[in-house]
Design a protein around this motif. Structure first.
Motif, PDB file in Angstrom:
ATOM      1  N   GLN A   5       0.722  -1.109   0.042  1.00  0.00           N
ATOM      2  CA  GLN A   5      -0.085   0.034   0.039  1.00  0.00           C
ATOM      3  C   GLN A   5       0.853   1.182   0.151  1.00  0.00           C
ATOM      4  O   GLN A   5       0.440   2.154  -0.567  1.00  0.00           O
ATOM      5  CB  GLN A   5      -0.831   0.031   1.285  1.00  0.00           C
ATOM      6  N   LYS A  21       0.674   4.136  -2.952  1.00  0.00           N
ATOM      7  CA  LYS A  21       0.552   5.565  -2.494  1.00  0.00           C
ATOM      8  C   LYS A  21       1.625   6.270  -2.961  1.00  0.00           C
ATOM      9  O   LYS A  21       1.139   7.589  -3.513  1.00  0.00           O
ATOM     10  CB  LYS A  21       0.421   5.496  -0.858  1.00  0.00           C
ATOM     11  N   LYS A  61      -6.238   0.184  -9.825  1.00  0.00           N
ATOM     12  CA  LYS A  61      -7.421  -0.529  -9.327  1.00  0.00           C
ATOM     13  C   LYS A  61      -7.890  -1.660  -9.881  1.00  0.00           C
ATOM     14  O   LYS A  61      -7.996  -2.978  -9.373  1.00  0.00           O
ATOM     15  CB  LYS A  61      -8.664   0.610  -9.231  1.00  0.00           C
ATOM     16  N   LYS A 110      -7.649  -5.534  -8.625  1.00  0.00           N
ATOM     17  CA  LYS A 110      -8.748  -6.304  -8.496  1.00  0.00           C
ATOM     18  C   LYS A 110      -8.668  -7.586  -9.357  1.00  0.00           C
ATOM     19  O   LYS A 110      -9.343  -8.589  -8.737  1.00  0.00           O
ATOM     20  CB  LYS A 110      -9.838  -5.320  -8.926  1.00  0.00           C
ATOM     21  N   GLN A 141      -6.491 -10.192  -7.620  1.00  0.00           N
ATOM     22  CA  GLN A 141      -7.151 -10.693  -6.497  1.00  0.00           C
ATOM     23  C   GLN A 141      -8.410 -11.708  -6.878  1.00  0.00           C
ATOM     24  O   GLN A 141      -8.551 -13.001  -6.277  1.00  0.00           O
ATOM     25  CB  GLN A 141      -7.947  -9.672  -5.605  1.00  0.00           C
ATOM     26  N   LYS A 142      -9.021 -11.602  -8.084  1.00  0.00           N
ATOM     27  CA  LYS A 142      -9.888 -12.465  -8.661  1.00  0.00           C
ATOM     28  C   LYS A 142      -9.407 -13.854  -9.012  1.00  0.00           C
ATOM     29  O   LYS A 142      -9.931 -14.768  -8.894  1.00  0.00           O
ATOM     30  CB  LYS A 142     -10.581 -11.559  -9.839  1.00  0.00           C
ATOM     31  N   HIS A 159      -4.859 -10.280  -0.429  1.00  0.00           N
ATOM     32  CA  HIS A 159      -5.228  -8.944   0.157  1.00  0.00           C
ATOM     33  C   HIS A 159      -5.051  -7.882  -1.135  1.00  0.00           C
ATOM     34  O   HIS A 159      -3.719  -7.918  -1.529  1.00  0.00           O
ATOM     35  CB  HIS A 159      -4.782  -8.627   1.378  1.00  0.00           C
ATOM     36  N   ASN A 160      -5.983  -6.961  -1.114  1.00  0.00           N
ATOM     37  CA  ASN A 160      -5.825  -6.057  -2.244  1.00  0.00           C
ATOM     38  C   ASN A 160      -5.166  -4.618  -1.511  1.00  0.00           C
ATOM     39  O   ASN A 160      -5.849  -3.893  -0.711  1.00  0.00           O
ATOM     40  CB  ASN A 160      -6.960  -5.615  -2.910  1.00  0.00           C
ATOM     41  N   MET A 190      -4.486  -1.881  -3.191  1.00  0.00           N
ATOM     42  CA  MET A 190      -5.216  -0.691  -3.639  1.00  0.00           C
ATOM     43  C   MET A 190      -6.580  -0.418  -2.882  1.00  0.00           C
ATOM     44  O   MET A 190      -7.313   0.677  -2.894  1.00  0.00           O
ATOM     45  CB  MET A 190      -5.408  -0.878  -5.074  1.00  0.00           C
ATOM     46  N   ASP A 191      -6.981  -1.227  -1.865  1.00  0.00           N
ATOM     47  CA  ASP A 191      -8.409  -1.073  -1.494  1.00  0.00           C
ATOM     48  C   ASP A 191      -8.278   0.332  -0.350  1.00  0.00           C
ATOM     49  O   ASP A 191      -9.446   1.084  -0.543  1.00  0.00           O
ATOM     50  CB  ASP A 191      -8.756  -2.284  -0.326  1.00  0.00           C
ATOM     51  N   ASP A 192      -7.338   0.650   0.198  1.00  0.00           N
ATOM     52  CA  ASP A 192      -7.273   1.978   1.139  1.00  0.00           C
ATOM     53  C   ASP A 192      -6.333   2.942   0.537  1.00  0.00           C
ATOM     54  O   ASP A 192      -6.046   3.851   1.153  1.00  0.00           O
ATOM     55  CB  ASP A 192      -6.991   1.592   2.428  1.00  0.00           C
ATOM     56  N   ARG A 249      -6.196   6.131  -1.861  1.00  0.00           N
ATOM     57  CA  ARG A 249      -6.866   7.037  -2.394  1.00  0.00           C
ATOM     58  C   ARG A 249      -6.185   7.701  -3.630  1.00  0.00           C
ATOM     59  O   ARG A 249      -4.782   7.731  -3.801  1.00  0.00           O
ATOM     60  CB  ARG A 249      -7.242   8.347  -1.485  1.00  0.00           C
TER      61      ARG A 249
END
Length: 385
Positions: A117, A121, A143, A147, A150-151, A157-158, A160-162, A164
């Protein structure tokens, strides 16, 4: 339950925590010499066995790809390739996405499983020099990549989830139309001098067509009897800067039939006199190849600078797309209704028309209110003082 596979290649067992059958198979070694295993899951033992056999076959034929080595670039490109191959995006969109992908160069080689992350960032914060629109595209691509990772179970764990999307720090001026005086000087420069792409620029300015739509026009699209132009495709920049034709317009509403003004009719009448049966496009290079917007854009900049076209006291910047804005602005000044303008410009939603040209509409608000007041007075629908 545990069912060992031959030669110790792996095992199949029921994973109570997931409620599925699980298979493990050795796929290589870590740097410390430990065996690296891959896990597969299925609703039945047979399904898991088939998945393990597929991996075994891939390893035997050197086609197996260790997921821990799949990089951001590898999956990002594969996602775009798949979209193109499945006809989910146009070729022109694919090449634009490839340009966006180039911005990810600093993190190209990062394995998806090692991306953090903090790293993502920091990367995005360093891209704030780009415009807001470019930043949005880069962020959306990242993103989508994680995604998809992960699929595909490449990552659990992604990261990019948190993360911004930062705001751009680039100062950009709003694109504007020519003023009446600027437009007069521009037309004078084009018509009194031998300037390449004069006709292309005049057609855009007198019809509101996007330049990609202008350069994609074919002889069959022009009907001099009915004085109409069929807009049904666009020209985009492809690999190595070459022009490629999209078989449709930018949007569904972009497919439209436009009326010709006398000036536009005169331009096409002259051009079609010199077209042979073998020639398909109306506007081409000297070698007969399709034109790119970039070629005309460079000429537009030369003309506006050489002939001192721009009034620098007016806020906003001018670009080749300003020819389209100029047409729309003159239409608004002449009193054209927004719905009619929407159709002529090929906008899918009238809100696009209103938002894009809100300044032009607002500048004539007082004039329109005055007309309403005069109308009401003429009808005697006022309260006497």
């Amino acid at each position: 339950m545990n069912n060992k596979r031959p030669n110790g290649d792996g095992s199949i067992f029921f994973d109570n925590s997931k409620g599925k059958w699980k298979g493990l198979i050795a796929v290589g070694y870590y740097d410390n010499g430990r065996v690296k295993r891959k896990a597969v899951f299925g609703d039945t033992k047979t399904e898991v066995k088939q998945k393990l056999k597929q991996i075994e076959l891939a390893i035997a034929t050197d086609e197996y790809i260790d997921e821990s080595t799949v990089t951001i670039y590898m999956l990002a490109k594969q996602v775009q390739d798949d979209k193109l191959n499945y006809n989910e995006i146009k070729q022109s969109t694919y090449f634009r996405n490839m340009e966006t992908l180039k911005i990810l160069a600093p993190i190209y080689s990062t394995p998806l499983q090692r991306a953090t992350q903090t790293q993502l960032k920091d990367f995005l914060l360093n891209q704030q020099i780009y415009s807001e629109s470019v930043l949005k595209k880069v962020y959306a691509m990242l993103k989508a990549v994680f995604k998809e990772a992960q699929k595909r179970n490449i990552i659990k764990h992604n990261p990019m989830d948190d993360v911004r999307r930062p705001k751009s720090t680039k100062q950009t001026e709003r694109k504007r139309a020519f003023t009446v005086d600027e437009q007069a000087r521009f037309i004078k420069a084009l018509t009194e001098n031998d300037i390449p792409y004069t006709n292309e620029m005049l057609v855009s300015m007198f019809t509101g067509m996007r330049m990609g739509e202008v350069t994609a026009l074919k002889v069959k699209d022009i009907n001099l009897n009915f004085k109409t132009i069929c807009v049904c495709r666009t020209m985009s920049k492809g690999a190595k800067g070459k022009a490629i034709e999209s078989t449709s317009t930018k949007t569904f509403a972009g497919t439209r039939t436009l009326p010709m003004t006398p000036d536009v009719e005169r331009i096409f009448s002259e051009l079609l006199q010199f077209k042979t049966d073998r020639e398909e496009y109306i506007f081409t290079t000297a070698a007969g190849n399709p034109l790119t917007t970039n070629q005309i854009n460079m000429q537009f900049k030369r003309v506006t600078e050489k002939f001192d076209i721009i009034d620098h006291t007016v806020k906003g910047s001018l670009s080749l797309h300003s020819l389209r804005h100029t047409y729309a602005t003159r239409c608004i000044e002449a009193g054209m209704q927004p719905k009619v303008l929407q159709t002529l410009l090929g906008h899918t939603d009238i809100r696009i028309t209103l938002n894009t040209y809100c300044d032009a509409f607002n500048s004539f608000q007082s004039e329109n209110i005055a007309k309403v007041n005069d109308y009401m007075q003429n009808l005697g629908l006022t309260v006497s003082a």
